[in-house]
Write an enzyme that holds these catalytic residues in place. Structure first.
Site, PDB file in Angstrom:
ATOM      1  N   SER A   1       0.812  -1.216   0.000  1.00 31.43           N
ATOM      2  CA  SER A   1       0.000   0.000   0.000  1.00 31.43           C
ATOM      3  C   SER A   1       0.846   1.267   0.000  1.00 31.43           C
ATOM      4  O   SER A   1       0.362   2.343  -0.366  1.00 31.43           O
ATOM      5  CB  SER A   1      -0.945   0.001   1.207  1.00 31.43           C
ATOM      6  OG  SER A   1      -0.213  -0.117   2.419  1.00 31.43           O
TER       7      SER A   1
ATOM      8  N   HIS B   1       0.575   5.348   6.580  1.00 29.07           N
ATOM      9  CA  HIS B   1       0.455   5.961   5.257  1.00 29.07           C
ATOM     10  C   HIS B   1       0.532   7.478   5.371  1.00 29.07           C
ATOM     11  O   HIS B   1       0.640   8.028   6.468  1.00 29.07           O
ATOM     12  CB  HIS B   1      -0.847   5.522   4.592  1.00 29.07           C
ATOM     13  CG  HIS B   1      -0.957   4.039   4.436  1.00 29.07           C
ATOM     14  ND1 HIS B   1      -1.595   3.244   5.364  1.00 29.07           N
ATOM     15  CD2 HIS B   1      -0.504   3.208   3.476  1.00 29.07           C
ATOM     16  CE1 HIS B   1      -1.524   1.973   4.988  1.00 29.07           C
ATOM     17  NE2 HIS B   1      -0.866   1.922   3.839  1.00 29.07           N
TER      18      HIS B   1
ATOM     19  N   ASP C   1      -4.368   6.101  11.470  1.00 30.32           N
ATOM     20  CA  ASP C   1      -3.407   5.598  10.477  1.00 30.32           C
ATOM     21  C   ASP C   1      -2.147   6.445  10.599  1.00 30.32           C
ATOM     22  O   ASP C   1      -2.112   7.603  10.193  1.00 30.32           O
ATOM     23  CB  ASP C   1      -3.985   5.709   9.066  1.00 30.32           C
ATOM     24  CG  ASP C   1      -3.020   5.199   7.995  1.00 30.32           C
ATOM     25  OD1 ASP C   1      -1.870   4.844   8.335  1.00 30.32           O
ATOM     26  OD2 ASP C   1      -3.407   5.173   6.808  1.00 30.32           O
TER      27      ASP C   1
END
Length: 457
Positions: free
Chosen positions: A174, A432, A429
């Protein structure tokens, strides 16, 4: 007339004065040269030739699981950092100074990003921090300044010109997707990309084409690079099965069409997995319920990187392309910034970068970074560049480590604190990157590395 007058005036000077003038001139000359070289910016992006690449003479706009050999901009440069086109042409065949982008500092920059959360339509929802209501905007106004050289602001036109008639592939986890989507947003500020393939709502495989430049950009989901059977929590399978001596057919079948390959991997090796070689289990990571040898993730991570790079070199050399130029770049590992456990409401609430010395690199991060650098150095030592194959590290570990403010945090979801939710009950998160955000700098470095290697000039 002036020269004659000057010569006549010099005869009227006494010997001591003439000697002083002579010494002064000799002192000024090296100072002038030093001043000139300090003002010349580097690295200098090299404009690409507009002639089509032989490898991309045919364009395919489909991507399928079996075999798709498919191939499928813009603010100006900083005036101070970018020389005129004529100067670029004069240095095109020269060896340019190499810049170490891995070491530097974040400095304030009031220009801000090239795009925003509403103008770009390729941002994954979980990284669209602006659209999800993140209240602070300070994280958008920083630039990475390497020590001893410059990193120009991204220029979509320059990047597309370099990649004209070629295929850029982002392959990995990702983090690869995060960076690819950032690049699409940056390029879309100058030329609108056309999405020509998407596998499903998960967006694991996508392809865009910029028809103005016949330039293709693809994303391949491949978190280990090698062959894997992914875990499925819904069916009770919590371990990935990873085959270190086999390859992910989805991207390897398209290898011949690729001119720039960017690999990004690492985080999936930290979760439970069973590892195979020659169809035999060689060990398992975090699997006390099985009677398997516990294997550290450093070892299997190194094996996956090495086998992938070896296979890339083998296919390039045996592909019959002669001196075809191809760049293979590998992202270095970036550590997370959770304060607390990630699965127990750990957060990343900081709103400014760390200063140098405020934070230390984690052992795992440093070792995984070193593994990538060592494997790329090994490939260079094997003379791969002789065959037109270039290996590069996109070493972003240090610059990413200093940006705890660049993650979505709770804003991976819209209005995360609505309906009376409190901070200790909202998932964050901290792995990311917000878009726009620090991940855009990764692509500025990629742009410079492609230009420096003069692959397509």
């Amino acid at each position: 007339m002036k020269a004659a007058a000057l010569q006549q005036n010099q005869h009227h000077l006494n010997p001591r004065t003439r000697k002083l003038v002579t010494y002064t001139l000799f002192a000024l000359i090296p100072l002038a040269l030093l001043h000139y070289y300090l003002l010349v910016p580097y690295p200098i992006p090299i404009p690409a030739s507009t002639s089509p690449s032989h490898s991309q003479s045919q364009i395919h706009t489909t991507l399928n699981p079996s075999s798709s050999s498919g191939v499928l901009s813009h603010d100006e440069h900083d005036a101070v950092l970018q020389p005129p086109l004529k100067e670029l042409e004069n240095v095109q065949n020269q060896t340019l100074p190499q810049c170490d982008y891995s070491s530097g500092q974040w400095i304030p920059d009031d220009r801000g990003p090239l795009y925003n959360g509403t103008s770009c339509h390729t941002i994954k929802e979980n990284q669209n921090c602006m659209a999800h209501g993140r209240p602070d905007t300070g994280y958008l106004y920083w630039r990475w300044r390497p020590y001893g050289c410059s990193l120009p602001q991204f220029d979509p036109s320059s990047f597309l010109q370099i990649i004209r008639n070629r295929h850029v592939a982002f392959i990995g986890d990702s983090m690869a997707r995060n960076q690819a989507e950032s690049l699409m947003c940056l390029l879309a500020t100058g030329s609108r990309p056309e999405l020509v393939y998407r596998d499903s709502a998960e967006n694991r495989y996508r392809r865009w084409i910029f028809r103005s430049h016949n330039a293709t950009f693809s994303i391949y989901w491949s978190p280990f690079l090698v062959k894997r059977i992914e875990k499925s929590e819904k069916t009770g399978i919590r371990h990935n099965r990873v085959f270190l001596d086999a390859f992910d057919e989805r991207w390897i079948n398209d290898f011949e069409s690729m001119d720039v390959i960017l690999f990004s991997l690492g985080h999936w090796f930290l979760i439970p997995g069973i590892y195979y070689e020659n169809d035999q289990i060689i060990g398992c990571h975090v699997c006390p319920e099985f009677n398997h040898t516990e294997i550290g993730f450093f070892e299997v991570f190194q094996k996956a990187v090495r086998s992938t790079l070896d296979e890339v070199r083998r296919r390039h050399v045996e592909g019959g392309d002669g001196q075809r130029e191809r760049l293979v770049a590998v992202m270095t590992f970036t550590q997370a910034h959770f304060e607390g456990d990630w699965d127990k409401a750990g957060s990343c609430a900081k709103t400014q970068p760390y200063k140098e010395g405020e934070v230390e690199m984690e052992y795992t991060t440093g070792r995984m970074r070193r593994t990538v650098l060592d494997e790329l150095e090994r490939m260079g030592a094997h003379g791969s560049r002789v065959n037109g194959l270039h290996f590069q590290a996109v070493d972003v570990t240090q610059l990413a480590m200093l940006r705890p403010d660049g993650h979505p945090g709770p804003y991976m979801y819209p209005d995360p604190f609505g309906n009376g939710k409190t901070g200790d009950r909202v998932q964050n998160d901290c792995v990311h990157w917000c878009m726009p955000g620090p991940v855009d700098t990764f692509n500025e470095i990629l742009w410079q590395l492609v230009a420096q290697t003069a692959l397509f000039s």
